[in-house]
Each structure stands twice: as structure tokens, then as C-alpha cells.
Design a protein around this motif. Sequence first.
Motif, mmCIF file in Angstrom:
data_model
loop_
_atom_site.group_PDB
_atom_site.id
_atom_site.type_symbol
_atom_site.label_atom_id
_atom_site.label_comp_id
_atom_site.label_asym_id
_atom_site.label_seq_id
_atom_site.Cartn_x
_atom_site.Cartn_y
_atom_site.Cartn_z
ATOM 1 N N ALA A 23 0.853 -1.495 0.271
ATOM 2 C CA ALA A 23 0.222 0.234 -0.096
ATOM 3 C C ALA A 23 0.589 1.087 -0.258
ATOM 4 C CB ALA A 23 -0.557 0.051 0.955
ATOM 5 N N HIS A 24 0.268 2.070 -0.933
ATOM 6 C CA HIS A 24 1.673 3.169 -0.636
ATOM 7 C C HIS A 24 0.779 4.492 -0.868
ATOM 8 C CE1 HIS A 24 -1.107 3.820 -4.967
ATOM 9 N NE2 HIS A 24 -0.383 2.802 -4.939
ATOM 10 N N GLY A 25 1.474 5.776 -0.653
ATOM 11 C CA GLY A 25 0.455 6.757 -0.522
ATOM 12 C C GLY A 25 0.673 8.087 -1.708
ATOM 13 N N TYR A 26 0.957 7.199 -3.155
ATOM 14 C CA TYR A 26 1.270 7.944 -4.041
ATOM 15 C C TYR A 26 0.615 8.422 -4.843
ATOM 16 C CZ TYR A 26 5.738 7.312 -2.470
ATOM 17 O OH TYR A 26 7.038 7.321 -1.664
ATOM 18 N N ILE A 27 -0.034 8.774 -6.290
ATOM 19 C CA ILE A 27 -0.257 8.168 -7.230
ATOM 20 C C ILE A 27 0.463 7.714 -8.374
ATOM 21 C CG2 ILE A 27 -1.388 8.985 -9.588
ATOM 22 C CD1 ILE A 27 -3.079 11.180 -8.134
ATOM 23 N N LYS A 28 0.271 6.776 -8.682
ATOM 24 C CA LYS A 28 1.738 5.017 -9.130
ATOM 25 C C LYS A 28 1.280 5.670 -10.509
ATOM 26 C CE LYS A 28 4.145 3.675 -5.766
ATOM 27 N NZ LYS A 28 5.214 1.634 -5.409
ATOM 28 N N CYS A 29 1.377 5.775 -12.133
ATOM 29 C CA CYS A 29 1.511 6.291 -12.830
ATOM 30 C C CYS A 29 2.007 4.962 -14.022
ATOM 31 C CB CYS A 29 1.341 6.448 -13.979
ATOM 32 S SG CYS A 29 1.154 8.636 -12.906
ATOM 33 N N LEU A 57 -2.541 4.507 -10.285
ATOM 34 C CA LEU A 57 -3.283 3.418 -9.098
ATOM 35 C C LEU A 57 -3.300 5.063 -8.136
ATOM 36 C CD1 LEU A 57 -0.559 1.211 -9.920
ATOM 37 C CD2 LEU A 57 -3.500 1.430 -10.019
ATOM 38 N N PRO A 58 -3.989 6.024 -8.438
ATOM 39 C CA PRO A 58 -4.128 6.363 -7.503
ATOM 40 C C PRO A 58 -4.907 6.424 -5.879
ATOM 41 C CG PRO A 58 -5.907 6.633 -8.497
ATOM 42 C CD PRO A 58 -6.001 5.585 -9.381
ATOM 43 N N GLY A 59 -5.042 5.230 -5.657
ATOM 44 C CA GLY A 59 -6.047 4.734 -4.399
ATOM 45 C C GLY A 59 -5.228 4.799 -3.256
ATOM 46 N N GLY A 60 -4.215 4.466 -3.307
ATOM 47 C CA GLY A 60 -3.206 3.848 -2.503
ATOM 48 C C GLY A 60 -3.154 2.089 -1.872
ATOM 49 N N ARG A 61 -3.795 1.315 -2.630
ATOM 50 C CA ARG A 61 -3.825 -0.201 -2.483
ATOM 51 C C ARG A 61 -2.242 -1.091 -2.958
ATOM 52 N NH1 ARG A 61 -10.029 -2.113 -3.807
ATOM 53 N NH2 ARG A 61 -10.954 -0.304 -2.839
ATOM 54 N N GLY A 62 -1.793 -1.302 -1.895
ATOM 55 C CA GLY A 62 -1.129 -2.799 -2.218
ATOM 56 C C GLY A 62 -1.636 -2.985 -4.256
#
Length: 315
Positions: A23-29, A57-62
Amino acid sequence: MRPSSPLARLATDHGDWCVQFPAHGYIKCYAVLSGECWIAVEGGEPVALTVGDCVLLPGGRGFRLGSDLTLPATEVETYWRRKEARNALDTVSPGADVSSGVVPPGAGSNEVTFIGSAFTLPGPQAALLLGTLPPLIHLKSATGQEALRWSLERMEQELREERPGARLMAEHLAQLFLIQALRVYLDRAGPGQVGWLFALSDPALSGIIGALHADPAHLWTVQGLAKRAGVSRSTFAARFKAAVGMAPMEYLTKWRMLLATERLNGGEETVASIALSLGYESEAAFSTAFKRVMGVSPRRYGRQLHLMAAPAAAD
């Protein structure tokens, strides 16, 4: 939103592999430049990615990323350490068997090249964006969009050539990529979506939201906003709520409180000065609104921030 600390990385893998991201605190692309792979967020179905596909991936889920998501997954930190070690051995002894245990030997087999980037959104306003987006946004063949394709091609070139200033160039291009990907998503989302982001696709509401953001301290009224939009009060109120998900004055209050939390984070302004700058005639009126939205008084919120920052300052 002021996205910061952008990371951009070009990666090529082959063979059978599967990586677990926490899980993360980013917006990943991610954008696939060649080949194919799979991605799945926690609680979601696997999604196939092919050349030209982009995913946000804006939701922070793993999530898991790989050629085969049924394989045992390797934690991402272990994956990158092994990959870097393998690349170093490849440089010293090209062609040697340097399998890391993450990507089995077999160059050219199921090879995939992709660009990955990640952004932190430090301001509390990020909630207005992230709350409107699903945990995974799949933009199929998004590179057919000229602007998005340009930013990806330039980012790939900078990451491959590693010329002076390449990292900074890639970071700025990654921000362009994020904005352009969100634009593509808005264009493809279609009608009926609810949230601040989708309301920006409505020219009239976009202008209203821009005005609220630009001058939150103004004495706005629903009647005045409706006149600005060129429609009746009742029509405007219904249209705004249907598009944004909350009434105009509720949205304005929330926006003001988000700005207030950011300024309380700075710790350099008094509650009274913040209240006045956001259009409140008294500190008491501001404190009442702040507590209604944030659940605590502004002074207590500021104290909590101070207590959380104290250990870091001591270190």
C-alpha cells in the motif's frame, strides 16, 4: 494539488516474474512501451496491459505487477536489489548466467518495457482529487493521444540516454504525463460521473469552481454563483450538486477548511488571521465551521500537528 517528489523509472523484464507492491501514499502511473504484462490492485481483478496502455493507481492500495500474477510474488524492494545486481553483472560479464531468482534467464522471452512514475500529493486538497477516482484507471491504447504519446516518448529518451539534467527532465515530463493521463480519463469517463474532477469537464461549472478556488474569501452566495453561470438559482444548485456531489456552499466550506489545514501545517499564522483571510468575520465562526468539517477545533488540530512534528524535530 502540487504533486511533488516525482519518480520516473524505465524498466525492461523478460521471462516469468511477479512483483508485490505494498500500500502506498502516491499516485502511481505505468505505461507499457513494448510487450505485455498484468496488473491487479488488492481486491480487484487482474488487468492485461499491452503496448500503448497506461494505468493510474490513485487509491493507495497494494498491487501486483508481472508477466504471470499466479506466480509467487517477490517484494518490490527485493526485486529492485536483485535486478540492480543482475544488471551490474551483465555489465561486467555480458551473456553470463546472472539469474536473480526474480526474473529467470531467457532474454527476449515475454519481454516487456514500461515506464513507471509516482507522485506524492502533500496538500490536504489531494482528498478532493483522490476521493473521486477509482483504485485503478486503465487507459487502453492511451498513447494514441498525441500529447500523451509525446511526453512518454520524451521521458523514455531522457531515461535511456542519461544526458546531463536527464533526471530533472524526466521528472517534469512525468508531471505532464500525469496531467495528460487524467485528461484522457476525463474524456473517456463519459457522463454521469460525480466529483470535483468530473465537474471540470463542464465549462460552466469549471469556471465556477475556478472562481471559488481563486478567491475563497469572497462573500459568495448561491444566487451570485448562479448569475455567474447564467442560470437560475435552483437550476445551478441542482446541477452543481449532481456534478460535484455536494451543494455549492458545502463545497466552498470544505475548500476553505482544506486551505486552513495547510496553513495550520505551516505553524506561522494565528487562527484569527487564517479565519479573516478565508472570509470569516470572526475566529469563532471560523472555528465552528472548521470543527464541523474536520472534527476538531483549529487550535486542537494545530496542537496535534505540533506534537506529531516534535519527535522528528528532536531527531
